[in-house]
Every structure is written in C-alpha cells, then in structure tokens.
Write a protein that holds these residues in place. Sequence first.
Motif, mmCIF file in Angstrom:
data_model
loop_
_atom_site.group_PDB
_atom_site.id
_atom_site.type_symbol
_atom_site.label_atom_id
_atom_site.label_comp_id
_atom_site.label_asym_id
_atom_site.label_seq_id
_atom_site.Cartn_x
_atom_site.Cartn_y
_atom_site.Cartn_z
ATOM 1 N N LEU A 122 0.891 -1.167 0.000
ATOM 2 C CA LEU A 122 0.000 0.000 0.000
ATOM 3 C C LEU A 122 0.921 1.206 0.000
ATOM 4 O O LEU A 122 1.730 1.357 0.927
ATOM 5 C CB LEU A 122 -0.821 0.017 1.291
ATOM 6 C CG LEU A 122 -2.109 -0.771 1.307
ATOM 7 C CD1 LEU A 122 -2.570 -0.980 2.730
ATOM 8 C CD2 LEU A 122 -3.194 -0.040 0.516
ATOM 9 N N VAL A 133 -6.068 5.116 1.350
ATOM 10 C CA VAL A 133 -6.358 3.678 1.206
ATOM 11 C C VAL A 133 -7.727 3.467 0.547
ATOM 12 O O VAL A 133 -7.902 2.554 -0.268
ATOM 13 C CB VAL A 133 -6.241 2.963 2.570
ATOM 14 C CG1 VAL A 133 -6.756 1.532 2.499
ATOM 15 C CG2 VAL A 133 -4.779 2.966 3.009
ATOM 16 N N MET A 172 -7.954 1.357 -2.808
ATOM 17 C CA MET A 172 -8.864 0.200 -2.907
ATOM 18 C C MET A 172 -9.700 0.320 -4.191
ATOM 19 O O MET A 172 -9.929 -0.650 -4.900
ATOM 20 C CB MET A 172 -9.769 0.173 -1.663
ATOM 21 C CG MET A 172 -10.855 -0.871 -1.690
ATOM 22 S SD MET A 172 -10.224 -2.535 -1.382
ATOM 23 C CE MET A 172 -11.769 -3.424 -1.169
ATOM 24 N N THR A 228 -5.167 -4.311 -0.313
ATOM 25 C CA THR A 228 -6.277 -4.458 0.636
ATOM 26 C C THR A 228 -7.225 -5.563 0.178
ATOM 27 O O THR A 228 -7.644 -6.407 0.976
ATOM 28 C CB THR A 228 -7.031 -3.116 0.756
ATOM 29 O OG1 THR A 228 -6.071 -2.109 1.088
ATOM 30 C CG2 THR A 228 -8.086 -3.167 1.818
ATOM 31 N N MET A 267 -7.401 0.014 5.865
ATOM 32 C CA MET A 267 -7.112 -1.275 5.231
ATOM 33 C C MET A 267 -7.883 -2.393 5.931
ATOM 34 O O MET A 267 -8.514 -3.230 5.284
ATOM 35 C CB MET A 267 -5.597 -1.510 5.281
ATOM 36 C CG MET A 267 -5.096 -2.771 4.668
ATOM 37 S SD MET A 267 -5.038 -4.097 5.849
ATOM 38 C CE MET A 267 -3.665 -3.619 6.852
ATOM 39 N N HIS A 296 -11.649 -2.277 5.117
ATOM 40 C CA HIS A 296 -12.023 -2.772 3.791
ATOM 41 C C HIS A 296 -11.818 -4.284 3.660
ATOM 42 O O HIS A 296 -12.502 -4.935 2.880
ATOM 43 C CB HIS A 296 -11.272 -2.003 2.701
ATOM 44 C CG HIS A 296 -11.490 -0.514 2.791
ATOM 45 N ND1 HIS A 296 -12.626 0.035 3.369
ATOM 46 C CD2 HIS A 296 -10.733 0.538 2.399
ATOM 47 C CE1 HIS A 296 -12.535 1.356 3.330
ATOM 48 N NE2 HIS A 296 -11.403 1.688 2.740
ATOM 49 N N ARG A 297 -10.893 -4.824 4.445
ATOM 50 C CA ARG A 297 -10.769 -6.287 4.466
ATOM 51 C C ARG A 297 -12.057 -6.901 5.007
ATOM 52 O O ARG A 297 -12.522 -7.926 4.515
ATOM 53 C CB ARG A 297 -9.589 -6.689 5.364
ATOM 54 C CG ARG A 297 -8.273 -6.595 4.660
ATOM 55 C CD ARG A 297 -7.119 -6.683 5.619
ATOM 56 N NE ARG A 297 -6.916 -8.016 6.195
ATOM 57 C CZ ARG A 297 -5.840 -8.346 6.906
ATOM 58 N NH1 ARG A 297 -4.876 -7.453 7.091
ATOM 59 N NH2 ARG A 297 -5.688 -9.554 7.408
#
Length: 543
Positions: free
Chosen positions: A42, A297, A301, A311, A473, A476-477
């Motif tokens: 990232l 991020v 993404m 991510t 991160m 979003h995971r």
Amino acid sequence: MANEVLKVWQQVLANADRLRNESLRELFNQDKSRAQSLTRTLKDGQTEIVADFSKQLIDQQALDSLLLLAKESKVLEKFAEMCQGAKVNLTEDQPALHTALRADAKSSVLVDGKNVVALVHEELAKVKAFTEKVRGEKKFKTVVNLGIGGSDLGPALIYDALRVSHEPQIKCLFVANVDSTEINLALRECKPEETLFVVCSKSFKTAETLANARIARVWLANGLGFDVHDKKLAEHFVVVSAKPDQAASAGVVAANSFQIWPWVGGRYSIASAMSLAPTLAFGFDVFTEFLAGMRSVDQQMQNTAPENNATLILGLVDVFNFATGRYLSQAILPYSSALRLLPNYLQQLIMESNGKSVRQDGSTIETSTSPVIWGGVGTNSQHAFMQMLHQGTQAVPSEFIGFAAIDNVDEASHDALIANMFAQSKALAFGLTKDEIKTGKDASHRLMPGNRPSTTLIAKTLDARTLGALIAMYEHRVFVFGVITQINSFDQWGVELGKTLSIEISHQINDETTKETSQSDSAVNDSSTKSLIGWYRQSRKSK
Ligand code: F6P
C-alpha cells in the motif's frame, strides 16, 4: 450464491483442500521468488505499508481463484457502490458511509438528496474550531472520554498509538465499563476545574455511557461546589452523538455538541468527531493527517487493479483462511507497544461486523464466518501465549505488524524488537525438524511442526497517516469478507438480547418484592439464572 460465484467458490475450496497437505518449506523451496510474488504494498508517495503474505498457505493458483471469486462477486463494484451511498445495511435500511467521513471536500455523496460530504466538512470545521479554542485557552488539562465499543476503542487507539511520537498537550483518559471502578480510578487522576468530559454515544442511550456520565456529573458538581443541576457544569461536557436533540435536552450546549450520522456504524466511526479526545490532545492537523491516510487507502482500494490491490488481496486471504473453515481464529501481533490496543479495536471491527450466521437475504450460511480475533504485543506475547501458536494442536494464522522506525525509541532495542518479529514468523512457518534438533534428548518435545501461517505488515513509521491507512485497510478487508460471505457487515443484532435481559435482571435484582413465582413469569426463568440472581441478592452489600 449465483451459479458462477458458486462454481468459483468450489475452486477456492478445492485449492484450500489441495494446500492442506502442502508445506511452507516446500513451497518456498519450489519457488525462489515466492516472497516477491506474494507481497503487495500500500503506497502513495508518503505512506508505505508492505504486506508479505508469502508465509500463508496459499499459492498463485489459489490466489487466482480468489481473485476470480472477487470478480464474480463484484467486490470492487460493490465497494464503489457503498462509497456512493448504496443502502448496504439492509436490516437497518442505511448506507454505510464511513468513507465519506474522510472524503475530499470537493466530492459529493448524496443521501436522501443531501450531500453528506458537505455535512462532514461542516462538522470537521466545528471540531477544528473547538480544538483550537480548547488548546488555546489551556483551561482543560485532562479529557475523559466516556463511551463504549466504537465510541471508545477508536479514539483510545489513536491516543495510545500517537502519544509516542506526539506529546499530548491534554492528557486523555478513557472510561467505557459500567464497572464504576474504571471511572473511579480515572477520576483520581483528574482535577474538576481542569477536566473536560467527552461523552461519545451515537445512540445516546447506551447504559454504560449514560451511567458514567451521571457519575462524572456528580463528581464535578461536588468538586466545583455546584448543585448537580447547575447550568455551569455544561462547560465541562461535550457530546458526540447522532441524537443532538437528546443531548440538548440533557443540558449540553450547542457549541459543545458534535454530530455523527445514522449512516456511520459505531465501529466505523473513528474518522468522525468520535475521535475528538485525541484531536484535542494532539491538535487538528494530526487528525487531518490521520484522515488523509484513510482517504488514500480508500482511493487505492477503488483505483488499483485487483492483482495489485493489497487491501483486496488481504481480504481474500482472510476469506481463504476463515470462510473456507481452514482456521478458526486469528492472532493480531503488533510488534509495537504503541499499537497494544489494536487487537481490541480489531475484535470489535471484525467480530461485530462479520460474526453472523445468516446472509443479507436471511438464509443460513453453511461456511465459517468471523474468526475469533485475539492477540497482544510482541515480544510480551512470546513469553505468554506463543508457545501454543508454535506447538499447540490448533494452527492459528498470525498477523505481525511492525515499523522500520518509531520516534523516541532506543534504536538497538527497536532492532531487537523487529528481529524478534521476523524470527517468530520464520519459526512458525518453517518449524524445526528432527534433523535440525541438535540434541537427541527430548526430541519429540523440541520438534516444531512449522506450517503455521502468518502475514507480516511492515511500514516505515507509525505516524498519524500510517495509522489511518492501517485502519482503513482493515475496514475494507472486513468489507471484502462480508461481500464474499454475503453477510451484512454493518448491523449488530446479536448484542441486543443481552442488553434487554440485563435491564430485566437489574429489575429483579433491585425489586425487593420479587418472589420466585413472579420470576418464573418473566423471560429470566431458567433455574441457573434464577439461582444466580438469588445468590447475588443475598450476598451483595445490602442496600
Ligand atoms: O452494542 C454495540 C454497540 O452498538 C456498538 O456497535 C457501538 O460501537 C457501541 O454499542 C456503542 O454505541 P453508542 O455509540 O450508541 O453508545
């Protein structure tokens, strides 16, 4: 599941099955460039987080099937829809717009015809003005954050993580529990005239927070020599809530009332005024940096091709580890004392989001969902629970998080810390064979099985921007996992029953006239709970 998705899911399961008997030693021996091919970064010119997942039991074929699953499940399209205000939280009929909390001021996201990004920036301007006023006046030396869950874990994490590199101008204390020992201990460190209470509650009805606010008010009134209803106490209280009207009726003045909105979940509210306490401590500019890290991020993404999207891929590795039922728990191991609260923060983020058994459409999920999240800082964990990770009968994927450099630390100690982190992931992955054990004595006890998967996340430093990036991160995971398992990651109905029962049990504990017979009429009528209540009533300090 749609047919195409189901087909790819079967491929993913077949890959998980195939890799069950693979060894990480073998995989590394076969592919000398494995570390490079299973690492993503990232990166945005200012912040860099390297994610090495080569020590996971995964290979290119499995990764390809996961990327195909993401494509067929339209993960990135759904992410874009969520960011644009789609009602992804069906059971609460709400969008989930935590990304709008850090969106660029020039962008626009409409909810019921209103641009919420404009609302967010109005509120940020209010937070900025308030922060500058409080820091400029220097009246308040201590801020006590009263809140629980997302109204506590986020601001506490930011404060704890950043106070290593930024001297807090105002000391922050965090009180969450209804166990009053917590607030009593905090208040021992405060002087009434110098203390500001930040009451964080999205719903403004959480029992723990309201109980602590009541105790704080009485303490303040006694300390300042005011009546508990005196309007002057309002100066010492700030509220952050989605119910500003209720805050106003409780006597909070408009200038001290900050808003969040129904379209931000509690565990996703770290980028809002909920983080007022650390913002007061470090200043608005630091919070702005934190938001910039999150925003970066969010953009990466959306704009990075799937095969390079760190991510997305980390979310898919989570799917591969946990949704397939390969593993049941995940250890979060920051090799940084500044991140000691990260495991707690992630427990709520991951387990409250994806700890569900039904899909969005109400059908039962046959696969596994959220892992049990737990962990602790390295190296302390090595001298506590890591024995089990190395030699226990259950394999637990670990997530190591470290930094190349941290301000204000001893460099030699820092090198030793990171050496330990690398050593742990190596020992877990590759173990120790019979031949490698130097002595024949107790050989079977000294064997290290290896094949214990881990991911290592390593960033240049732990500044506000990197912290924001790291948190976004993880958010979003969780989203990726939710889309693939078709969970609503944004509701939390599982916590409601306990809340209702606790109210009923409180009544039973306090109602001196309660008899066995009336208890049997209530929902709390099982013999275990009844006898525990009876024992407690007899044994507690009599009122
Ligand atoms: O009960 C769970 C929960 O709703 C969390 O999701 C939330 O972060 C926490 O309680 C606190 O809620 P509130 O901010 O409304 O007090």
